[in-house]
Scaffold this motif. Sequence first.
Motif, PDB file in Angstrom:
ATOM      1  N   UNK A  45       8.848   8.980   6.948  1.00  0.00           N
ATOM      2  CA  UNK A  45       9.182   8.192   5.762  1.00  0.00           C
ATOM      3  C   UNK A  45       9.656   6.802   6.170  1.00  0.00           C
ATOM      4  N   UNK A  46       9.065   5.774   5.541  1.00  0.00           N
ATOM      5  CA  UNK A  46       9.390   4.391   5.869  1.00  0.00           C
ATOM      6  C   UNK A  46      10.185   3.688   4.781  1.00  0.00           C
ATOM      7  N   UNK A  98       9.283   8.176   0.057  1.00  0.00           N
ATOM      8  CA  UNK A  98      10.191   9.188  -0.475  1.00  0.00           C
ATOM      9  C   UNK A  98       9.704   9.725  -1.819  1.00  0.00           C
ATOM     10  N   UNK A  99       9.172   8.836  -2.655  1.00  0.00           N
ATOM     11  CA  UNK A  99       8.614   9.282  -3.941  1.00  0.00           C
ATOM     12  C   UNK A  99       7.455  10.237  -3.721  1.00  0.00           C
ATOM     13  N   UNK A 143       6.907  12.120  -1.061  1.00  0.00           N
ATOM     14  CA  UNK A 143       7.414  13.378  -0.529  1.00  0.00           C
ATOM     15  C   UNK A 143       8.024  14.247  -1.621  1.00  0.00           C
ATOM     16  N   UNK A 144       8.702  13.631  -2.566  1.00  0.00           N
ATOM     17  CA  UNK A 144       9.255  14.389  -3.694  1.00  0.00           C
ATOM     18  C   UNK A 144       8.145  15.048  -4.507  1.00  0.00           C
ATOM     19  N   UNK A 145       7.053  14.323  -4.723  1.00  0.00           N
ATOM     20  CA  UNK A 145       5.917  14.896  -5.443  1.00  0.00           C
ATOM     21  C   UNK A 145       5.310  16.071  -4.682  1.00  0.00           C
ATOM     22  N   UNK A 146       5.218  15.935  -3.364  1.00  0.00           N
ATOM     23  CA  UNK A 146       4.679  17.020  -2.545  1.00  0.00           C
ATOM     24  C   UNK A 146       5.564  18.251  -2.615  1.00  0.00           C
ATOM     25  N   UNK A 163       0.836  -1.203   0.000  1.00  0.00           N
ATOM     26  CA  UNK A 163       0.000   0.000   0.000  1.00  0.00           C
ATOM     27  C   UNK A 163       0.868   1.250   0.000  1.00  0.00           C
ATOM     28  N   UNK A 164       0.287   2.311  -0.486  1.00  0.00           N
ATOM     29  CA  UNK A 164       0.938   3.624  -0.528  1.00  0.00           C
ATOM     30  C   UNK A 164       0.187   4.555   0.407  1.00  0.00           C
TER      31      UNK A 164
END
Length: 423
Positions: A340-341, A346-347, A349-352, A329-330
Amino acid sequence: MMPSPHPLEQELGMRYYASDAPGIGGRLRVSPADFVVEELPLPISDQNGPHLICLLTKTNWELQRAVKEIAKRLGISHRRIAWAGTKDKNAVTTQFISIYNVTPEAVEQVHLADISLEVVGRSQHPLSLGSLAGNRFDIVIRDCIEDGLPARVQAATEVASAGIPNYYGLQRFGVVRPVTHLVGERILKGDYEGAVAIYIGRAYPRESEEAQRARTHFTETHDARAALADLPIWMTYERAMANHLVANPGDYAGALRALPPKLLSLLVSAYQSYLFNCALSSRIDAGMSLTEPEIGDRLLFENSREDIVSARNRQAALMHVRRGRCRIALFIPGSGQVTSRGPMDEMMQELMIESGIDAGDFERASRFVETAFSGVLRPISLSADVETEVSGADVRLKFTLPPGHYATTVCREYMKADPYMMI
């Protein structure tokens, strides 16, 4: 994984199919009867209370509009009607709604074309979004590519059973005008004028020429009074917003609040859906599997229990996923702080960061919309045991999905067609 060649799907983050096999083409919803949805309810724990539970069957009705018309016939506010799931417009749908403080006799007097209401019980509490067991679908795809059609259907059926990307479908963003996530992004950034400008003024080529002209004129002038004169009478939400601006010039926040509360909240959550689609495609970009857990992946079990994949439990996690006990799940972020787990977090968070939106923006939007936008886990893969029938150039699909999963996500894996062929 096969990249989607369709620009609209790419714009909405739906960049991949699960297999490289050729699609069957075709078209959905040649008639509403080609797309039948039956809601599977959760048990009603009590049969007393002020909320009347009704079975609503509608053909070619958008849910919000149907609810408003039902409320008008009952002489009540539409805010007294609640439901567990939003169903497709161009379809025959059966679902449950709750109506506060009305009598069965009053419901029996509601007569609307292509709508039927049947009283089935009472409850102490209204229905809420997601409070259903799932949905059963009976769908016909017309005018498919006949060459090798049975083999193509079989290949897609095997892929659907194994697991496909669990994208939010096109209807989550607006069928004719996929703008809900764009409006939601503006709301999250506190740009209410920009949100109104997109909602009223962003034109799309599949709209009527009258609608396109009215939207374009508003984009060019921001003249709300002219918009009231130009907008077709059936564009009730846009007209409500323009009417507010005529009475309250410059009050763009108030114009947004002229929308039904549930619709306003869906605009913000549509941006969360967009983030999910993009992050899921980023996982595929990175060559990561939908069904083989990586260290740091989040797991969501059938009983809603959550876990994190570690080096120690990775083999056990793989076994659980293969046996269908849980799914990778995401985490879709909201107003809460997120630790972050692993790479998927991380992906996201980069989008945010790229979008310039953080938890504080969701907190502000929660206050503005009066709806909590807390984070939520969503499985990244969807599997369905699909019963199929091929008849000439037509293909019939029957399957059941859990709440919040999109039948069109299954259909696109079969069709691999222009997404507008699915509306």
